[in-house]
Scaffold this active site. Structure first.
Site, PDB file in Angstrom:
ATOM      1  N   ASP A 195       0.856  -1.191   0.000  1.00  0.00           N
ATOM      2  CA  ASP A 195       0.000   0.000   0.000  1.00  0.00           C
ATOM      3  C   ASP A 195       0.888   1.237   0.000  1.00  0.00           C
ATOM      4  O   ASP A 195       1.739   1.404   0.873  1.00  0.00           O
ATOM      5  CB  ASP A 195      -0.896  -0.030   1.252  1.00  0.00           C
ATOM      6  CG  ASP A 195      -1.925   1.091   1.244  1.00  0.00           C
ATOM      7  OD1 ASP A 195      -1.911   1.913   0.307  1.00  0.00           O
ATOM      8  OD2 ASP A 195      -2.731   1.145   2.182  1.00  0.00           O
ATOM      9  N   ASP A 207      -3.285   2.102  -5.794  1.00  0.00           N
ATOM     10  CA  ASP A 207      -2.011   2.063  -5.061  1.00  0.00           C
ATOM     11  C   ASP A 207      -1.912   0.894  -4.086  1.00  0.00           C
ATOM     12  O   ASP A 207      -1.128   0.928  -3.152  1.00  0.00           O
ATOM     13  CB  ASP A 207      -1.803   3.379  -4.313  1.00  0.00           C
ATOM     14  CG  ASP A 207      -2.721   3.530  -3.115  1.00  0.00           C
ATOM     15  OD1 ASP A 207      -3.865   3.057  -3.202  1.00  0.00           O
ATOM     16  OD2 ASP A 207      -2.296   4.098  -2.098  1.00  0.00           O
ATOM     17  N   GLU A 208      -2.706  -0.143  -4.314  1.00  0.00           N
ATOM     18  CA  GLU A 208      -2.674  -1.304  -3.420  1.00  0.00           C
ATOM     19  C   GLU A 208      -2.600  -2.591  -4.232  1.00  0.00           C
ATOM     20  O   GLU A 208      -3.317  -2.735  -5.217  1.00  0.00           O
ATOM     21  CB  GLU A 208      -3.941  -1.352  -2.547  1.00  0.00           C
ATOM     22  CG  GLU A 208      -4.087  -0.158  -1.624  1.00  0.00           C
ATOM     23  CD  GLU A 208      -5.432  -0.164  -0.910  1.00  0.00           C
ATOM     24  OE1 GLU A 208      -5.487   0.249   0.238  1.00  0.00           O
ATOM     25  OE2 GLU A 208      -6.429  -0.607  -1.529  1.00  0.00           O
TER      26      GLU A 208
HETATM   27 MG   LIG Z   1      -2.500   3.967   0.079  1.00  0.00          MG
END
Ligand SMILES: [Mg+2]
Lengths: 404, 88
Positions: A7, A104-105
């Site tokens: 993350d 973003d993960e």
């Molecule tokens: Mg994040």
């Protein structure tokens, strides 16, 4: 086997700080779209901006009040997308199964175990810092839920490992809603029972929660006890579900009529599953009585449902449990959840006794004779005759349940 | 102070191993030496790829340079100022 969750820390804001070094270490809020910062809301904030109480979704004017000297930057979606693509492209070079969860993960599965996962995490974290100029946090654990929780705990710019033997020690002090997938409603339900932390949840008798939470109980306890939940990641909390309901033309206590409607719904759901090339693990039934009392329940099946008779079988099981014979019903509804594209268990289907196909044939016959628009009327008209006696799929559905 | 943007510029760049790195650029009669590339990203529209570079030149200002894969020409498209605002 180890699961890793990656993350990025304050992703959009980090990208902005990477581009413009003057913003590093400063309170930055990414706001709105390209047109205007004034009208937008905060879509991301830097670590420093969080200290001012800036939250995602906060309108610009409010954020500006809290953080008068903050830096408000217009979002650049194409930049973030390209950064995201670079993150993904780098992750796949490690040769593991990579599943993007959001911009973003990412989940990364490491069958080799913890050591491999940790070395990938370290290499990837160094790469993102040196090449992209942003920081990421990695969580490593036995399951995907715990890996995500670990990454939340490791933020920012960290690597957090929760080994199986330390699960209790690591997470029991956390509030229940720190567990990914627990929203405020579930947290409130648990709080009423005096359960505020994951440790208290672990100690609480699971079966006392089942009447309140249905199948989510299994998800919860699988998660905190370090087992991959039977439905897969995140389900059944995600919106991935299908349902359908019928308000009857006339209220009825005729069970064959009710079952005929269930069958139509089951078939409709199976058709939608086939279209999506998916399977389901959980069936839901909802009946509304004439006095507007609603009853319902969920049933989790030990295999992946794909066919009409799979779903019908689960619905009949529920039906027997919740329907009070003699009560008049005005609405019949059913749904499926725990949807997956990764169909892991297929039942062998005997072509000769493919009841699902026979059911579809009957429904096909009905709709070709009466037209699709009249299928509801047709089924009600035929339910006591054709369906119950001629093909008898309903009894067949019950028979199947004994065999499973 | 910067004039109209985007503005065509001359750039000295290194192309090696698939990576493009601008080294210096000439803009409004002044030469800028690239001291660092802070970020690079691509913007795709159809078959055309625009390569974007955020570069420093000794000071705090960040210059965004763009190379079009179609025309192979460079432009300066934006300047990021230390106060977080942009000039474009
Ligand atoms: Mg994040």
């Amino acid at each position: 086997m180890a699961e890793m969750f990656i993350d990025c820390d304050s992703f959009f804001a980090s990208c902005e700080q990477a581009i413009n070094p003057s913003l590093r270490g400063k309170p930055v809020a990414v706001v709105g779209s390209a047109e205007s910062t004034q009208r937008g809301v905060v879509t991301a904030k830097s670590r420093e901006a969080k200290k001012y109480g800036i939250t995602t979704g906060m309108p610009y004017f409010q954020a500006k009040k809290l953080m008068p000297n903050g830096y408000f930057i217009r979002g650049k979606p194409h930049v973030y997308l390209d950064f995201s693509r670079k993150l993904h492209d780098k992750l796949v070079t490690y040769g593991k199964y990579v599943h993007p969860c959001s911009i973003d993960e990412f989940h990364v599965s490491c069958p080799e175990g913890y050591e491999a996962a940790i070395s990938i995490a370290e290499d990837f974290r160094a790469w993102t810092r040196n090449i992209l100029g942003i920081t990421v946090t990695a969580g490593v654990a036995d399951t995907r839920v715990l890996a995500k929780l670990a990454s939340d705990m490791g933020k920012p710019d960290g690597l957090k490992v929760i080994p199986y033997e330390d699960i209790s020690k690591e997470i029991d002090a956390l509030p229940v809603d720190d567990l990914p997938g627990i929203g405020y409603r579930t947290a409130a339900t648990l709080a009423k029972r005096g359960v505020h932390t994951l440790g208290e949840l672990r100690a609480f008798p699971k079966e006392l929660l089942r009447p309140l939470m249905g199948v989510r109980v299994d998800w919860l306890y699988d998660s905190i006890e370090g087992r991959e939940p039977a439905y897969g990641w995140g389900l059944p909390f995600k919106t991935k579900s299908m349902s359908n309901d019928f308000t009857l033309l006339e209220s009825t206590a005729d069970e064959d009529v009710i079952k005929a409607h269930l069958l139509m719904i089951a078939d409709n759901l199976a058709g939608r599953l086939a279209t999506e090339n998916m399977a389901a693990r959980v069936a839901h039934l909802h009946l509304r009585y004439t006095d507007f009392n609603d009853v319902g329940g969920s049933f989790t099946i030990g295999y992946d449902m794909t066919l009409t008779d799979h779903i019908m079988d689960a619905l009949l099981h529920l039906y027997k449990r919740i329907y009070v014979p003699g009560r008049s019903v005005r609405l019949v509804g059913a749904g499926i959840s725990g949807l997956t594209k990764e169909i892991q268990l297929r039942l062998p289907i005997d072509e000769e006794s493919d009841i699902g196909r026979r059911i579809r044939d009957v429904l096909g016959d009905m709709s070709s004779r009466f037209g699709p628009a009249s299928i509801r009327r047709a089924s009600v008209a035929c339910s006591t005759g054709m369906i119950a006696n001629m093909v008898n799929p309903l009894t067949a559905g019950v028979t199947i349940s004994k065999g499973l | 102070m910067y004039g109209d943007l985007p503005c065509p510029i001359s750039v000295t760049a290194r192309f090696s191993k698939g990576a493009i790195s601008p080294l210096a650029f000439l803009w409004s009669g002044r030469a800028y030496k690239v001291s660092a590339i802070t970020a690079r990203w691509a913007k795709r529209s159809g078959a055309v790829v625009e390569h974007h570079f955020a570069v420093l030149s000794g000071g705090p200002d960040v210059y965004e340079l763009e190379l079009s894969s179609e025309t192979l020409t460079w432009r300066i498209v934006k300047v990021y100022l230390p106060d977080g605002s942009t000039y474009s």
